[in-house]
Every structure is written in structure tokens, then in C-alpha cells.
Design a protein around this motif. Structure first.
Motif, PDB file in Angstrom:
ATOM      1  N   GLY A   1       0.768  -1.301   0.102  1.00 38.80           N
ATOM      2  CA  GLY A   1       0.073   0.017   0.214  1.00 38.80           C
ATOM      3  C   GLY A   1       0.658   1.254   0.104  1.00 38.80           C
ATOM      4  N   HIS A   2       2.053   1.404   0.052  1.00 38.16           N
ATOM      5  CA  HIS A   2       2.816   2.603   0.032  1.00 38.16           C
ATOM      6  C   HIS A   2       4.290   2.229  -0.534  1.00 38.16           C
ATOM      7  CE1 HIS A   2       5.527   0.928   3.355  1.00 38.16           C
ATOM      8  NE2 HIS A   2       4.238   0.670   3.848  1.00 38.16           N
ATOM      9  N   MET A   3       4.911   3.371  -1.180  1.00 39.92           N
ATOM     10  CA  MET A   3       6.200   3.272  -1.540  1.00 39.92           C
ATOM     11  C   MET A   3       7.147   2.994  -0.346  1.00 39.92           C
ATOM     12  SD  MET A   3       6.377   6.409  -4.297  1.00 39.92           S
ATOM     13  CE  MET A   3       8.000   6.148  -4.842  1.00 39.92           C
ATOM     14  N   GLY A   4       8.401   2.303  -0.719  1.00 40.17           N
ATOM     15  CA  GLY A   4       9.329   2.139   0.137  1.00 40.17           C
ATOM     16  C   GLY A   4      10.282   3.420   0.768  1.00 40.17           C
ATOM     17  N   GLU A   5      10.992   3.342   1.812  1.00 37.33           N
ATOM     18  CA  GLU A   5      11.996   4.276   2.127  1.00 37.33           C
ATOM     19  C   GLU A   5      13.448   3.990   1.797  1.00 37.33           C
ATOM     20  OE1 GLU A   5      10.965   5.109   6.298  1.00 37.33           O
ATOM     21  OE2 GLU A   5       9.014   5.608   5.830  1.00 37.33           O
ATOM     22  N   ALA A   6      14.040   4.846   1.675  1.00 36.93           N
ATOM     23  CA  ALA A   6      15.655   4.694   1.469  1.00 36.93           C
ATOM     24  C   ALA A   6      16.140   3.546   2.603  1.00 36.93           C
ATOM     25  CB  ALA A   6      16.394   5.807   1.384  1.00 36.93           C
ATOM     26  N   ASP A   7      15.686   3.707   3.894  1.00 38.92           N
ATOM     27  CA  ASP A   7      16.039   2.943   4.790  1.00 38.92           C
ATOM     28  C   ASP A   7      16.120   1.368   4.898  1.00 38.92           C
ATOM     29  OD1 ASP A   7      17.747   2.827   7.075  1.00 38.92           O
ATOM     30  OD2 ASP A   7      15.875   2.365   8.230  1.00 38.92           O
ATOM     31  N   ASP A   8      14.751   1.346   4.064  1.00 43.08           N
ATOM     32  CA  ASP A   8      14.418   0.022   3.827  1.00 43.08           C
ATOM     33  C   ASP A   8      15.423  -0.830   3.103  1.00 43.08           C
ATOM     34  OD1 ASP A   8      12.033  -0.044   5.072  1.00 43.08           O
ATOM     35  OD2 ASP A   8      11.038   0.903   3.151  1.00 43.08           O
ATOM     36  N   ILE A   9      16.082  -0.377   2.028  1.00 44.18           N
ATOM     37  CA  ILE A   9      17.239  -0.669   1.674  1.00 44.18           C
ATOM     38  C   ILE A   9      18.520  -0.842   2.511  1.00 44.18           C
ATOM     39  CG2 ILE A   9      18.764  -0.708  -0.689  1.00 44.18           C
ATOM     40  CD1 ILE A   9      15.610  -1.104  -1.064  1.00 44.18           C
ATOM     41  N   GLY A  10      18.656   0.278   3.227  1.00 43.04           N
ATOM     42  CA  GLY A  10      19.925   0.224   4.130  1.00 43.04           C
ATOM     43  C   GLY A  10      19.895  -0.854   5.101  1.00 43.04           C
ATOM     44  N   CYS A  11      18.526  -1.130   5.412  1.00 39.70           N
ATOM     45  CA  CYS A  11      18.742  -2.220   6.438  1.00 39.70           C
ATOM     46  C   CYS A  11      19.007  -3.437   5.999  1.00 39.70           C
ATOM     47  CB  CYS A  11      17.200  -2.400   7.175  1.00 39.70           C
ATOM     48  SG  CYS A  11      16.725  -1.104   8.173  1.00 39.70           S
ATOM     49  N   ALA A  12      18.491  -3.943   4.656  1.00 40.17           N
ATOM     50  CA  ALA A  12      18.794  -5.152   3.985  1.00 40.17           C
ATOM     51  C   ALA A  12      20.446  -5.259   3.749  1.00 40.17           C
ATOM     52  CB  ALA A  12      18.110  -5.168   2.827  1.00 40.17           C
ATOM     53  N   MET A  13      21.070  -4.007   3.460  1.00 45.22           N
ATOM     54  CA  MET A  13      22.447  -3.945   3.144  1.00 45.22           C
ATOM     55  C   MET A  13      23.214  -3.975   4.309  1.00 45.22           C
ATOM     56  SD  MET A  13      23.424  -3.501  -0.061  1.00 45.22           S
ATOM     57  CE  MET A  13      22.955  -2.791  -1.762  1.00 45.22           C
ATOM     58  N   LEU A  14      22.873  -3.748   5.410  1.00 45.90           N
ATOM     59  CA  LEU A  14      23.302  -3.890   6.770  1.00 45.90           C
ATOM     60  C   LEU A  14      23.433  -5.422   6.899  1.00 45.90           C
ATOM     61  CD1 LEU A  14      24.744  -2.804   9.391  1.00 45.90           C
ATOM     62  CD2 LEU A  14      22.344  -2.692  10.281  1.00 45.90           C
ATOM     63  N   TYR A  15      22.457  -5.956   6.892  1.00 42.90           N
ATOM     64  CA  TYR A  15      22.412  -7.542   7.001  1.00 42.90           C
ATOM     65  C   TYR A  15      23.535  -8.287   6.131  1.00 42.90           C
ATOM     66  CZ  TYR A  15      21.262 -12.383   6.549  1.00 42.90           C
ATOM     67  OH  TYR A  15      21.398 -13.795   6.357  1.00 42.90           O
ATOM     68  N   LEU A  16      23.346  -7.709   5.092  1.00 42.64           N
ATOM     69  CA  LEU A  16      24.358  -8.482   3.869  1.00 42.64           C
ATOM     70  C   LEU A  16      25.785  -8.215   4.306  1.00 42.64           C
ATOM     71  CD1 LEU A  16      22.364  -8.232   0.688  1.00 42.64           C
ATOM     72  CD2 LEU A  16      22.657 -10.371   2.118  1.00 42.64           C
ATOM     73  N   ALA A  17      25.961  -7.201   4.772  1.00 43.67           N
ATOM     74  CA  ALA A  17      27.251  -6.653   5.012  1.00 43.67           C
ATOM     75  C   ALA A  17      27.881  -7.090   6.421  1.00 43.67           C
ATOM     76  CB  ALA A  17      27.520  -5.299   5.346  1.00 43.67           C
ATOM     77  N   SER A  18      27.046  -7.837   7.224  1.00 37.81           N
ATOM     78  CA  SER A  18      27.217  -8.465   8.584  1.00 37.81           C
ATOM     79  C   SER A  18      27.843  -9.973   8.497  1.00 37.81           C
ATOM     80  CB  SER A  18      26.089  -8.331   9.502  1.00 37.81           C
ATOM     81  OG  SER A  18      25.225  -9.536   9.074  1.00 37.81           O
ATOM     82  N   VAL A  19      28.371  -9.999   9.752  1.00 30.57           N
ATOM     83  CA  VAL A  19      28.918 -11.520   9.863  1.00 30.57           C
ATOM     84  C   VAL A  19      27.781 -12.282   9.837  1.00 30.57           C
ATOM     85  CG1 VAL A  19      30.113 -13.037  11.418  1.00 30.57           C
ATOM     86  CG2 VAL A  19      30.956 -10.630  10.918  1.00 30.57           C
ATOM     87  N   GLU A  20      26.783 -11.821  10.420  1.00 28.32           N
ATOM     88  CA  GLU A  20      25.374 -13.080  10.329  1.00 28.32           C
ATOM     89  C   GLU A  20      25.260 -13.490   9.115  1.00 28.32           C
ATOM     90  OE1 GLU A  20      25.751 -10.850  14.385  1.00 28.32           O
ATOM     91  OE2 GLU A  20      25.902 -10.209  11.946  1.00 28.32           O
ATOM     92  N   ALA A  21      25.446 -12.719   7.890  1.00 24.94           N
ATOM     93  CA  ALA A  21      25.193 -13.429   6.661  1.00 24.94           C
ATOM     94  C   ALA A  21      26.271 -13.833   5.925  1.00 24.94           C
ATOM     95  CB  ALA A  21      24.747 -11.987   5.701  1.00 24.94           C
ATOM     96  N   LYS A  22      27.152 -14.531   6.855  1.00 24.32           N
ATOM     97  CA  LYS A  22      28.246 -15.320   6.077  1.00 24.32           C
ATOM     98  C   LYS A  22      27.836 -16.224   5.413  1.00 24.32           C
ATOM     99  CE  LYS A  22      28.852 -18.302  10.482  1.00 24.32           C
ATOM    100  NZ  LYS A  22      27.528 -17.822  10.997  1.00 24.32           N
ATOM    101  N   TYR A  23      26.556 -16.880   5.416  1.00 25.00           N
ATOM    102  CA  TYR A  23      26.233 -18.065   4.641  1.00 25.00           C
ATOM    103  C   TYR A  23      25.226 -17.646   3.632  1.00 25.00           C
ATOM    104  CZ  TYR A  23      25.961 -23.315   4.039  1.00 25.00           C
ATOM    105  OH  TYR A  23      26.066 -24.585   3.579  1.00 25.00           O
ATOM    106  N   VAL A  24      25.530 -16.436   3.150  1.00 20.93           N
ATOM    107  CA  VAL A  24      24.504 -15.949   1.962  1.00 20.93           C
ATOM    108  C   VAL A  24      25.584 -15.385   0.923  1.00 20.93           C
ATOM    109  CG1 VAL A  24      22.612 -14.244   1.257  1.00 20.93           C
ATOM    110  CG2 VAL A  24      22.535 -15.464   3.582  1.00 20.93           C
ATOM    111  N   THR A  25      25.413 -15.948  -0.118  1.00 17.11           N
ATOM    112  CA  THR A  25      26.442 -15.423  -1.239  1.00 17.11           C
ATOM    113  C   THR A  25      25.546 -15.748  -2.799  1.00 17.11           C
ATOM    114  OG1 THR A  25      28.619 -15.179  -2.145  1.00 17.11           O
ATOM    115  CG2 THR A  25      28.013 -17.382  -1.699  1.00 17.11           C
ATOM    116  N   GLY A  26      25.723 -14.756  -3.621  1.00 15.55           N
ATOM    117  CA  GLY A  26      25.280 -15.085  -5.015  1.00 15.55           C
ATOM    118  C   GLY A  26      23.964 -14.663  -4.921  1.00 15.55           C
ATOM    119  N   GLN A  27      23.215 -13.949  -4.030  1.00 16.87           N
ATOM    120  CA  GLN A  27      21.892 -13.640  -4.150  1.00 16.87           C
ATOM    121  C   GLN A  27      21.554 -11.932  -4.231  1.00 16.87           C
ATOM    122  OE1 GLN A  27      19.898 -16.708  -3.673  1.00 16.87           O
ATOM    123  NE2 GLN A  27      21.969 -17.557  -3.800  1.00 16.87           N
TER     124      GLN A  27
END
Length: 265
Positions: free
Chosen positions: A216-242
């Protein structure tokens, strides 16, 4: 003080196009998590203002020019950051965009500009980062992609082609670098509001557009920022090529009619 859930203390990051909008949100999230963030931006005064704001909040950020997109210039920028800070852990190629044009009117200059900024720069930045990340057996190469890689929009066939190329590059690079402790991922952004900028953010256009977005609404820039933060973290160590699609569900329905029928709009 509680530890940040995605702690990046001691990490050094480069974010291209980090002065405003999605880029600024990514820079802010990484800095708040403890990373030293280098903002590579064409407009230096905008980037410097963001760096000052982050410093006032206790973060660490500084700026470098992002004017030349050829291989040698991008390598020099990456090497310079790594030399200054003694390491490089995260590279986010967020800068993107294109001169919109119908396929019939598309010329060589517009196509080259689009491919260079969105696709070629991704390749050269990743290539430059590899030796620095490999030395620590830790690295995060990230790209802001777009749902345009999988859906069509009039006037953007060349942009869709560039972003589809980005997604394919992410998969190929991730495969090659997996044994080096380097992950390669991206975020496919949907419709993200740019308050005060862009025709889609004008109230009448935004209202029409949001009828066809399931949440029902457009996203905010921070929605992308939060996803990038996860992918940049150690917690995302088993995620690649996605790529993570962040679009409020806009690519889910077969047509806009399905959205209108579902909610009786």
C-alpha cells in the motif's frame, strides 16, 4: 551499551553514490553499526554534510571523489582507501541510474553511460577489492540492483539490461570468490520514495502508483539500508550470490488488476 545486532566495529566500507537517498541510508546504517565508512560521491558537499552529521552522532565517515568510472580510477580509489585504513572489508556499489529513453530513440551515448555506471563499475570495484579482502579472508561485495532486472518499464530497456547484468555478475563473482571468505550479494530495490525529488514522489503520481503496491505504499531509503546492513554483517556469512528483493510485494501480482481486485480498490 548493548552490542549492535549487526556489529561492524573495526570494519572499513566504501559506499558509492552515498551522499543522499538510498546511498545515504546505507552509509548511515553501516556507520551506526560501527564501520568506518568512506562515501564515494560525485557531489562532495552533500557527502561531506552527511559525514559531519554522522560524526556528530559518534560515527566515522569521510569522503572521496567518484567522478571517473574507468578501471584504473576505481582501482586507485579502492587501493587508496585500503592503504589509508590498513584494510577494506565492505564495498557497496550503490551509484546507479540512467538517462531514460525509448528503445527506438536510444543512442550509443545513453547506452554506454547506463552500462558503465550500473554494470562496468560493479565489475571494476569488485576486482579492485579482491586482494584487500582476500588478505583478511573476509569481504562483502554488495550492489544496489533493481526489480527492473526482472520486470519492464517503458523507457528503461537499457537500464533493465544493465541491472540484469548486475544480477548475473553477482552470481558469477560469488561463485569465484566463495573460498576466499568473500561474499557477493545485492538488493533489488522496488519503488523507493525520494521526498522532494523525482516525478514518482509527486503526491498525485505517488498516490496512483501506491494503488498497485500490495503493502500500500512506496518504500523508504532505509528499507534498502537495513537489507544492506544485514548482507554486510558477519551474520550473513552463509549468504552469497543472492539478491534480496525489497519492493513491498510489487513484483508479486501478475497485473495491477489483481491488486485492485484483492483489496477492492
Amino acid at each position: 551499551m548493548a552490542k549492535h545486532p549487526f556489529d561492524l566495529s573495526g570494519r572499513v566500507a566504501i559506499v558509492t553514490g552515498g551522499g543522499r537517498g538510498i546511498g545515504a541510508a546505507i552509509v548511515t546504517r553501516l556507520a551506526q553499526a560501527g564501520a568506518v565508512v568512506v562515501i564515494a560521491n560525485r557531489t562532495q558537499d552533500v557527502a561531506e554534510a552527511l559525514a559531519r552529521d554522522l560524526a556528530a552522532e559518534g560515527g566515522t565517515a569521510h569522503c572521496v571523489p567518484f567522478d571517473n568510472l574507468d578501471r584504473d580510477s576505481l582501482r586507485a580509489m579502492v587501493d587508496g582507501v585500503a592503504r589509508q585504513h590498513g584494510r577494506l572489508d565492505i564495498v557497496v556499489h550503490n551509484a546507479g541510474g540512467c538517462p531514460w529513453s525509448s528503445l527506438e530513440d536510444l543512442d550509443e551515448a545513453k547506452l554506454e553511460e547506463t552500462l558503465t555506471l550500473n554494470l562496468s563499475a560493479s565489475v571494476w570495484l569488485a576486482q579492485a577489492a579482491i586482494p584487500h579482502m582476500r588478505a583478511n579472508r573476509l569481504g562483502r561485495i554488495l550492489v544496489t540492483s533493481s526489480v527492473s532486472a526482472r520486470v519492464a518499464m517503458g523507457g528503461g530497456a537499457h537500464y533493465s539490461a544493465a541491472k540484469a547484468g548486475v544480477n548475473a555478475f553477482i552470481r558469477g563473482a560469488a561463485f569465484e570468490l566463495a573460498r576466499d571468505g568473500i561474499t557477493v550479494n545485492g538488493v533489488e530495490a522496488g519503488f523507493i520514495a525520494k521526498p522532494g525529488r523525482g516525478t514518482m514522489s509527486q503526491p498525485e503520481n505517488r498516490a496512483k502508483l501506491e494503488r498497485f503496491i500490495p503493502v500500500g505504499h512506496m518504500g523508504e531509503a532505509d528499507d534498502i539500508g537495513c537489507a544492506m546492513l544485514y548482507l554486510a554483517s558477519v551474520e550473513a556469512k552463509y549468504v552469497t550470490g543472492q539478491t534480496i528483493v525489497v519492493d513491498g510485494g510489487s513484483t508479486l501480482p501478475e497485473t495491477g488488476f489483481a491488486v485492485e481486485r484483492q483489496w477492492g480498490l
